[in-house]
Structures are given as C-alpha cells and as structure tokens.
Design an enzyme around this catalytic site. Structure first.
Site, short mmCIF file in Angstrom:
data_model
loop_
_atom_site.label_atom_id
_atom_site.label_comp_id
_atom_site.label_asym_id
_atom_site.label_seq_id
_atom_site.Cartn_x
_atom_site.Cartn_y
_atom_site.Cartn_z
N GLU A 93 0.75 -1.03 0.00
CA GLU A 93 0.12 -0.04 0.06
C GLU A 93 0.86 1.34 -0.09
O GLU A 93 0.61 2.31 -0.61
CB GLU A 93 -1.09 0.06 1.22
CG GLU A 93 -2.31 1.08 1.02
CD GLU A 93 -3.26 0.67 2.39
OE1 GLU A 93 -4.28 0.13 1.88
OE2 GLU A 93 -3.09 0.79 3.63
N GLU A 96 2.31 1.80 -3.58
CA GLU A 96 1.16 2.27 -4.40
C GLU A 96 1.02 3.61 -4.08
O GLU A 96 0.67 4.53 -4.93
CB GLU A 96 -0.05 1.54 -3.92
CG GLU A 96 -0.99 1.72 -5.23
CD GLU A 96 -2.55 1.23 -4.59
OE1 GLU A 96 -3.40 1.37 -5.56
OE2 GLU A 96 -2.51 0.22 -3.95
N CYS A 128 -8.42 -2.30 3.14
CA CYS A 128 -8.20 -3.65 4.04
C CYS A 128 -9.64 -3.91 4.78
O CYS A 128 -9.72 -4.87 5.18
CB CYS A 128 -7.02 -3.51 5.21
SG CYS A 128 -7.14 -1.91 5.94
N SER A 161 -7.20 1.68 -3.03
CA SER A 161 -6.18 0.99 -3.03
C SER A 161 -6.27 -0.45 -3.85
O SER A 161 -7.19 -1.00 -3.51
CB SER A 161 -5.16 0.92 -1.81
OG SER A 161 -4.28 -0.10 -1.94
N LYS A 218 -15.97 -10.03 6.58
CA LYS A 218 -14.85 -10.89 6.03
C LYS A 218 -15.63 -12.23 5.39
O LYS A 218 -14.85 -12.90 4.34
CB LYS A 218 -13.68 -11.07 7.04
CG LYS A 218 -12.83 -9.86 7.39
CD LYS A 218 -11.80 -9.68 6.33
CE LYS A 218 -11.04 -8.45 6.89
NZ LYS A 218 -10.08 -7.87 5.98
N GLU A 226 -16.13 -11.43 1.74
CA GLU A 226 -15.07 -11.27 1.18
C GLU A 226 -14.73 -12.68 0.73
O GLU A 226 -13.95 -12.81 -0.51
CB GLU A 226 -14.03 -10.88 1.86
CG GLU A 226 -12.68 -10.38 1.02
CD GLU A 226 -11.51 -9.51 1.95
OE1 GLU A 226 -11.12 -8.31 1.71
OE2 GLU A 226 -11.14 -10.26 3.00
N GLU A 277 -12.96 -12.30 -7.32
CA GLU A 277 -11.78 -11.66 -7.85
C GLU A 277 -10.53 -12.13 -6.61
O GLU A 277 -9.45 -11.98 -7.13
CB GLU A 277 -11.77 -9.96 -7.13
CG GLU A 277 -12.82 -9.29 -8.21
CD GLU A 277 -14.14 -9.38 -7.55
OE1 GLU A 277 -15.26 -8.48 -8.24
OE2 GLU A 277 -14.56 -10.08 -6.55
N CYS A 326 -11.76 -2.46 13.82
CA CYS A 326 -11.86 -3.94 14.05
C CYS A 326 -12.13 -4.31 15.50
O CYS A 326 -12.55 -5.24 15.66
CB CYS A 326 -10.39 -4.64 13.48
SG CYS A 326 -10.10 -4.29 11.81
#
Length: 576
Positions: free
Chosen positions: A278, A281, A298, A318, A357, A360, A365, A501
């Site tokens: 990150e 980037e 994230c 990102s 998650k 996710e 992808e 979190c």
C-alpha cells in the site's frame, strides 16, 4: 447543573441529562432493553420506567429530562410490577427456544426475566411466523425472536448511515425487514455486523462456519492453516470472563492448536505486507500524479460500501487485497510450494473480528492462486464457541507462540486493529523510506476513537494531508466533503465499524451494563498500542518475514507477481 434526588440520594448533573444518565452518576442501576449508548434512545421498550414525584404516570428514564428539585424512585412496587408485566408481554411474542439459541446466558431479555421472576407464559397469543433469512454468507435474521427494540435499525441507520433494515407495517404486524421484504443478501447491506452486536437477544446472529472447520480438521487429506487478526488477542478473553482489553495472544495460540489444526500463524505478518504494498502504491500515485486521495482497502465492509453507494470513488481505493486475502494467497502459493503441498489440500481459516470478511471470502476476484484465497472466516465469537465446545479450559492454558515461518510481525501490523492504525503504520514506512531513519514513530494525531480525524505531515519533502474515519456514516461525510471540494486529502483510511476492528461485528457481545457504561473501544485499542510500544520492531518494512517473502518469492513490493497475488479489483454494485 441541576439538583435532584434519586431514591433519596442527592445528585447534581448537567441540565441536559436524562434520568437514566443521572442514575448512572449516582451509581444506581436502571434496567433497559431498547436503550444503547450512542446508538438508540427512543424509550419504546418501557423497561426503564421510574416514578417521578408529581408525575401522573411512570416515565421512561432514558428519554425523560432531569429538572431542578426532581425526586425519582426506581424500585417502587409500582415500578417493579410494571417492568415485570412489560417483560412478560414481550415474551408473549418471542420465540423462546433458549436452549438452542447462541445468545443463551448472554441475552438481555433472559437476564431481565430472571431478575424479575417472570411467568413466560402469562400472556398467550398466536404469534406470527416469519421465514428465517439465512441467504447471506454472514448473518442470519430470525424475526421470530425479535422484540422490536429497534437497536439493530438504529445501528444500521444512525451509526452506519445505510438503512438496509427498518420497520415494516404497523401495530401488531410491525416487524423488522429490508425494502420490499428482500433478503439482506439482496440489498445494500455491507455485512458490517453492527446490527448483530446491537441486538439484545438472538434475532440476529452470525452465520456460523464452525462445522466446516471441524470437518476440515477431521479430514486427513486437508492441511488446516489458521491465522488470527491483530485485534483478536485483545478481545477473545472477554468471551471467557476476562477483563476488557486483556491481551491473550499466548493462550489464543495454545487454544487454537488444541483444536487440532496443523499450524497457527500471525496475521499481523500480512498486515505488514499490506503496508509494504500500500505504501508503495501510494508513493507511486504521489509521484505519478495518479488518482488521489488514495483510500485504504483492508476493510471489506468499507469496500462494499463504496461499491454500493459511492462507485465513482472505486478508482480511489487501493488495489491491495486485505491482510486476510493476502495471507490466503501466500499460503496457497509460496507456502504450498515451499512445503510440497497441493494447494487444493490446504484449508485456510482466518479468525477475524469482522462479519464482512465472510462475504469477502466469496468474492470471485480473490482466487488468483487458482483457488479461493480463504476457505473460511471465523469471527471471534465462533472461535470462542469452538474452544468451549472442545472442553478447553482457556484461562488455564499456558502461553504458546505462533508457528514458523509466519510468527514475527511488527508493532505497526498489530495496531491495524484500531482506527488510525493502518494510517500510522503506512506513515511510519513512508516516512522512514523517504526521509531516512525516523525517530518518532508515534503519529498520535490519527489515534483515538473519534469518528473523523485529520492530520498533516511532511513526508519526503511533500505535505501529506490525511484523514481517518471509522463508522460508515462518518465515512460518508468525508466522501461528501471530497466530492464538494471542501476537503483536499492525499490519503484516507476508513474502517466500517466505529473504532475499527476492535469494535467489529464479530467481536464478543458484551452486556448492556458494560457497553453503556464503559469505553470498550478505547480499552481494546489500548491493548494493541501497548503491544506496539513494547516491541523493538515497529515498522512493517523492517520485518524479517517480509524480507524472506520478497527475497524468496515476490522479488520486491509492487512487482508483477505481487500485483497478481496481492492486489485486486472492485465492481460497481446496485444501490437498493
């Protein structure tokens, strides 16, 4: 300030206080069901009623304002009788399958029923039967257990600004649902799980993946690899009666190992890996005059929120995968090759504070290894239930360390679990790489549980304006300010859950008394910052594990192989 008496005790409180707040100041307990600090205060459940001298009827203490000379009584026979009847009426339409409910012994309605010695069958009625919504990969909604406290809808609307659920119909037919009675899977729900931790009963629960993990552990063909997110060490102990903010990292590793898995790894490692990719980037975007501000990626709840509600900002995200997905990709490529294991036989389990998650894990992808990066995400609650069902005495366990080669991580990786932690970790690496050795690694301006934080730093001779938001309603304010040109940032961190979190939708559900009177977010975050302060390795890019990964496999941050396995893309989703 105004002066009043509660049960004969003199109290002096600000004039904008309610009776419930004043009682807290006096150390007097008033029960409630619909009230939840900073989330819901509507006085609808009528459990918090009290007597006020001179008032014609009992009043709801959570919404009734204090006044000079007021005299309040919280435990008169009239008050107790009213509360008991109210609880019995609530039970008359509540599915009382307590033995099989995951909230049994941790249910606010069950606790109050015991305290007031209620007759659960005093009022008989023909209850409407609702279909259970279990279509989504992360939440199960059972309206047969709903008590219409509205805490879930308040969390969705007031905290997150989404409104994926709300009240439908009127009177006796009122129930909680999504627009046009759709499943949560078919609306713009982001899976943050804040509705689950707000619910006082079992009407909303996490869709459990525990049986899949037990099956994999029992399969001799499977190599079961587990890794734990940064915040789990600071919250898992709560499920076993330990004080909030207790760091149980060693016991956590020991307990998971005793479940029968093959290895237990430290996900802080891929938090460090995320920072490497990150930060690289971000520096490329700054140098190349590319799309700014760059948003962190994230948090899957935040990513899905952008896809649903602000698709025009997808290019700002990102391209880095989350630490969860990165670790899965690493295990099914690098680790599989190094240990001679067929990736199809590796079963990857993440232990996560997050329900989003779970969604996710299903993203098409995230299959760059040829397989799903992660097979199962377990919430903190699910892990605690597995430990209990295995008969493991958690508190008696001795501390053990993570397995090699993914045992060592930086303090920067650990603070990922708190709002502002990702930003601080990235700033440490960017500043050290561009400015040489940085002595002060504490970017305190981005710390704390405030919903929106702003700061300005000079990094590599350039002024970097940053923002940190937690809670999607706050994220919306930041995005609207950027769209309107009122704010000019270069880097923005967003966590879907308020506080990050450590306050995720998969964390242990604590009692109302604790949540309403204790700063959970601050205490849980403190445990992570204490870990960071105590270790020598506090910058992600100096991790020996990352050096190993780049030297042996990825070559360098941002390489072609790194982009194939550690980066991803996003899709525009319908806004329902």
């Amino acid at each position: 300030m105004v002066n009043l008496k509660i049960n004969g005790i003199s109290v002096s409180v600000p004039e904008n206080y309610t009776i419930l707040q004043a009682a807290k100041e006096a150390g007097i307990y008033i029960p409630s069901l619909c009230y939840l600090k900073d989330v819901n205060c509507i006085g609808s459940c009528r459990v918090c009623v009290v007597e006020v001298k001179g008032a014609r009827s009992l009043v709801a203490s959570c919404v009734y304002p204090v006044s000079e000379g007021m005299e309040v009584y919280t435990n008169t026979p009239n008050v107790r009788a009213s509360r008991k009847t109210t609880i019995e009426l609530i039970l008359s339409t509540h599915s009382k399958k307590c033995l099989s409910c995951e909230r049994s012994d941790n249910c606010e309605l069950q606790r109050l029923s015991r305290e007031y010695s209620v007759d659960e069958d005093r009022f008989e009625t023909e209850n409407p039967q609702y279909d259970i919504d279990d279509v989504s990969p992360y939440v199960v909604r059972d309206n047969n257990k709903c008590i219409l406290c509205r805490r879930c809808t308040a969390a969705c609307k007031n905290l997150q600004g989404i409104g994926a659920i709300g009240e439908i119909a009127r009177g006796y037919d009122t129930h909680i649902g999504s627009p046009f009675e759709k499943s949560l899977n078919d609306v713009s729900c982001v899976g943050c799980g804040q509705c689950i931790v707000a619910c006082p009963v079992g009407a909303l629960r996490t869709k459990s993946s525990a049986e899949r993990v037990w099956d994999a552990i029992s399969d001799p063909e499977k190599t079961v690899l587990v890794y734990t997110a940064p915040s789990i060490r600071a919250t898992l102990g709560e499920a076993f009666g330990m004080p909030v903010g207790t760091n149980v990292e060693g016991k956590m590793v020991s307990a998971i190992r005793r479940l029968g898995v093959d290895s237990v790894f430290n996900m802080d490692v891929t938090a460090d890996l995320t920072i490497m990719e990150e930060a690289t980037e971000f520096l490329e975007r700054i140098k190349g005059d590319e799309v700014l501000p760059m948003f962190t990626s994230c948090c899957p709840g935040w990513v899905k929120y952008v896809e649903h509600h602000y698709p025009e900002f997808i290019p700002n995200l990102s391209s880095c995968k989350s630490p969860q997905a990165m670790f899965g990709a690493v295990l099914k490529t690098y680790y599989a090759q190094k240990n001679g294991i067929n990736p199809k036989d590796i079963f990857v389990v993440s232990v996560i504070p997050c329900t989003a998650k779970k969604f996710e894990c299903t993203r098409e992808e995230l299959t760059d290894s040829g397989y799903a990066d992660v097979d199962v995400s377990l919430t903190t609650r699910e892990l605690s239930q597995m430990i209990k069902s295995a008969g493991i005495d958690f508190e008696a366990l001795k501390d053990e360390e993570f397995d090699q080669p993914f045992e060592i991580a930086s303090g920067a990786g650990t603070i990922f679990g708190a709002t502002g932690g990702v930003m601080e970790a990235a700033l440490r690496t960017a500043a050290d790489i561009l400015d040489g050795e940085v002595k002060n690694l504490d970017f305190v301006e981005v710390r704390g549980t405030k919903g929106i934080k702003e700061a300005e730093y000079t990094v590599g001779g350039k002024t970097i304006k940053v923002a940190v938001a937690s809670g999607l309603k706050n994220a919306s304010k930041v995005l609207d300010d950027i769209k309107a040109g009122r704010k000019d940032y270069q880097f923005v961190e967003v966590m879907a859950c308020p506080g990050g979190c450590i306050n995720g939708g998969g964390q242990p559900v604590v009692s109302d008394a604790l949540r309403n009177n204790f700063d959970l977010k601050a205490e849980r975050a403190k445990a992570l910052y204490d870990v960071d302060a105590a270790v020598e390795l506090r910058m992600s890019h100096k991790s020996p594990v990352l050096k190993m990964l780049y030297d042996e496999f990825f070559d360098h941050a941002g390489s072609e192989k790194a982009h194939k396995l550690l980066h991803t893309s996003y899709v525009k989703r319908a806004k329902h």
